[in-house]
Design a protein around this motif. Structure first.
Motif, short mmCIF file in Angstrom:
data_model
loop_
_atom_site.label_atom_id
_atom_site.label_comp_id
_atom_site.label_asym_id
_atom_site.label_seq_id
_atom_site.Cartn_x
_atom_site.Cartn_y
_atom_site.Cartn_z
N LEU A 142 0.90 -1.12 0.01
CA LEU A 142 -0.01 -0.18 0.05
C LEU A 142 0.65 1.17 0.12
CD1 LEU A 142 -2.84 -0.81 2.59
CD2 LEU A 142 -3.18 -0.54 0.15
N MET A 143 1.84 1.25 0.85
CA MET A 143 2.73 2.30 0.75
C MET A 143 3.89 2.59 -0.20
SD MET A 143 3.08 2.65 5.11
CE MET A 143 3.60 1.21 5.28
N LEU A 144 4.32 1.35 -0.84
CA LEU A 144 5.47 1.29 -1.72
C LEU A 144 5.33 0.57 -3.10
CD1 LEU A 144 8.25 0.39 0.81
CD2 LEU A 144 7.54 2.63 0.01
N ASN A 145 3.83 0.47 -3.35
CA ASN A 145 3.60 -0.08 -4.48
C ASN A 145 4.13 0.70 -5.78
OD1 ASN A 145 1.45 1.87 -5.89
ND2 ASN A 145 0.82 1.83 -3.72
N ASP A 146 4.95 1.75 -5.83
CA ASP A 146 5.33 2.30 -7.01
C ASP A 146 6.95 1.89 -7.16
OD1 ASP A 146 3.44 3.81 -7.76
OD2 ASP A 146 4.01 5.78 -6.57
N ILE A 147 7.34 1.27 -6.08
CA ILE A 147 8.61 0.87 -6.40
C ILE A 147 8.86 -0.81 -6.13
CG2 ILE A 147 9.74 3.11 -5.55
CD1 ILE A 147 10.32 1.64 -2.69
N MET A 148 7.71 -1.60 -6.16
CA MET A 148 7.85 -2.98 -5.93
C MET A 148 6.79 -3.66 -6.65
SD MET A 148 6.05 -3.25 -1.95
CE MET A 148 6.43 -4.89 -1.85
N ASN A 149 7.17 -4.92 -7.37
CA ASN A 149 6.25 -5.68 -7.74
C ASN A 149 5.95 -7.00 -6.88
OD1 ASN A 149 5.68 -4.31 -10.34
ND2 ASN A 149 7.84 -4.83 -11.01
N ILE A 150 4.90 -7.57 -6.92
CA ILE A 150 4.53 -8.62 -6.14
C ILE A 150 3.88 -9.83 -6.84
CG2 ILE A 150 2.77 -9.54 -4.37
CD1 ILE A 150 3.34 -6.78 -2.99
N THR A 151 4.41 -11.05 -6.84
CA THR A 151 3.80 -12.14 -7.29
C THR A 151 3.46 -13.22 -6.20
OG1 THR A 151 5.23 -12.15 -9.32
CG2 THR A 151 4.15 -14.14 -8.97
N LEU A 152 2.26 -13.72 -6.34
CA LEU A 152 1.52 -14.26 -5.05
C LEU A 152 1.28 -15.80 -5.75
CD1 LEU A 152 -1.12 -12.03 -3.93
CD2 LEU A 152 1.17 -12.37 -2.81
N LYS A 173 14.06 7.13 -3.93
CA LYS A 173 13.39 6.59 -2.94
C LYS A 173 12.08 7.58 -2.53
CE LYS A 173 17.06 4.29 -0.60
NZ LYS A 173 17.04 3.11 -1.51
N PRO A 174 10.93 7.08 -2.56
CA PRO A 174 9.76 7.81 -2.14
C PRO A 174 9.74 8.40 -0.88
CG PRO A 174 9.31 5.56 -2.21
CD PRO A 174 10.65 5.65 -2.53
N ASP A 175 8.80 9.23 -0.74
CA ASP A 175 8.97 10.11 0.56
C ASP A 175 8.51 9.15 1.78
OD1 ASP A 175 9.42 12.56 -0.39
OD2 ASP A 175 7.30 12.98 -0.67
N ALA A 176 7.91 7.96 1.50
CA ALA A 176 7.60 7.11 2.58
C ALA A 176 8.76 6.35 3.16
CB ALA A 176 6.55 6.07 1.75
N CYS A 177 9.95 6.37 2.30
CA CYS A 177 10.99 5.59 2.73
C CYS A 177 11.75 6.49 3.87
CB CYS A 177 12.04 5.42 1.83
SG CYS A 177 11.44 3.88 0.73
N SER A 178 11.45 7.76 4.12
CA SER A 178 12.10 8.54 4.96
C SER A 178 11.38 8.43 6.19
CB SER A 178 12.16 10.07 4.57
OG SER A 178 10.55 10.62 4.34
N GLY A 179 10.44 8.02 6.10
CA GLY A 179 9.57 7.68 7.58
C GLY A 179 10.04 6.40 8.26
#
Length: 258
Positions: free
Chosen positions: A87-97, A238-244
């Motif tokens: 939810l927070m980092l979907n712009d920088i990750m891909n997921i395979t389930l 890195k997105p802003d979320a990574c600074s938190g």
């Protein structure tokens, strides 16, 4: 380009059956019914299960999760680490389930039968989630109801309310037709093949593969604080979320041994 090559290949694969197919090649994998009518079911399944629903961001961190729908450690990781991180980092990750885990399959008169670690209900849950991925195709659509199910007290009974909450355009009836039919059986076989092909072979679930690699260090970091791991591994801006501070690390995580 890859889609064009795939369709070109399909044209020759099904050339002998094209007189039975009233659909153009571009539609052959658009639904299971059309794939069957054009006699390209196996090719479309291969295409779907191998197709990368990935961001155009070539630097995105690739995360593969091999899991079981009723494994406590899997549910904990998916609901408390993977989904919030996505939810927070979907712009920088891909997921395979890949729901299958420690299941075992055998071929009985041309149909695959599965024995799951936590019983038939787990096989049912695995197939539900595989069918959701197939029918909805976009992770933005299928990940929320899968999270909802895994976070619920009863995974399989949560299908209908989770669909109503997140994707009301698809009915439980449509999903269960996939689960109980030939399509669901073939989807689970594809997940079995993907799980069995892991190198190194999985020893437990959840089994996490990061950028095509699995080792004890990556697994531990992923289960303890996936958010921090994704931020650390991403090589772009890195997105802003990574600074938190990210997510609170979990205490020692449980696994389901193979």
């Amino acid at each position: 380009m890859k889609s064009a090559v795939f369709l070109f290949t399909l044209f020759f694969v099904s050339a002998s059956a094209k007189q039975l197919c009233d659909h153009p090649p571009s539609d052959w994998c658009s639904s299971w019914e059309i794939a069957k009518a054009c006699q390209v079911e196996e090719q479309c399944l291969e295409y779907f299960t191998r197709k990368d629903h990935k961001l155009s961001n070539e630097k995105a961190v690739q995360v593969e999760l091999y899991y079981e729908s009723l494994c406590g450690g899997c549910r904990k990781f998916l609901a408390l680490q993977l989904f919030p991180t996505w939810l927070m980092l979907n712009d920088i990750m891909n997921i395979t389930l890949v729901p299958y885990g420690n299941a075992v399959e055998k071929n009985d008169s041309g149909k695959w039968e599965f024995q799951c670690q936590h019983g038939p209900d787990e096989c049912f849950g695995n197939t539900i989630e595989a069918c959701l991925m197939y029918l909805l195709k976009d992770i933005d659509l299928y990940f929320p109801p899968i999270f909802c199910m895994e976070f619920s007290p009863n995974v399989t009974k949560a299908l209908e309310p989770c669909l109503a909450a997140y994707v009301p355009d698809i009915s439980a009836k449509e999903v269960l037709e996939c689960v109980n039919g030939d399509l669901g059986n073939k989807l689970m076989h594809q997940n079995a093949l993907r799980t069995e092909a892991l190198q190194p072979q999985h020893q437990y679930v959840p089994w996490v593969v990061i950028n095509g690699k699995h080792d004890d260090t990556l697994q531990s970091k992923a289960q303890d604080a996936l958010f921090n791991l994704i931020c650390d591994l991403y090589t772009g801006t890195k997105p802003d979320a990574c600074s938190g501070k990210g997510l609170t690390p979990l205490k020692r995580n449980s696994v389901c041994l193979a």
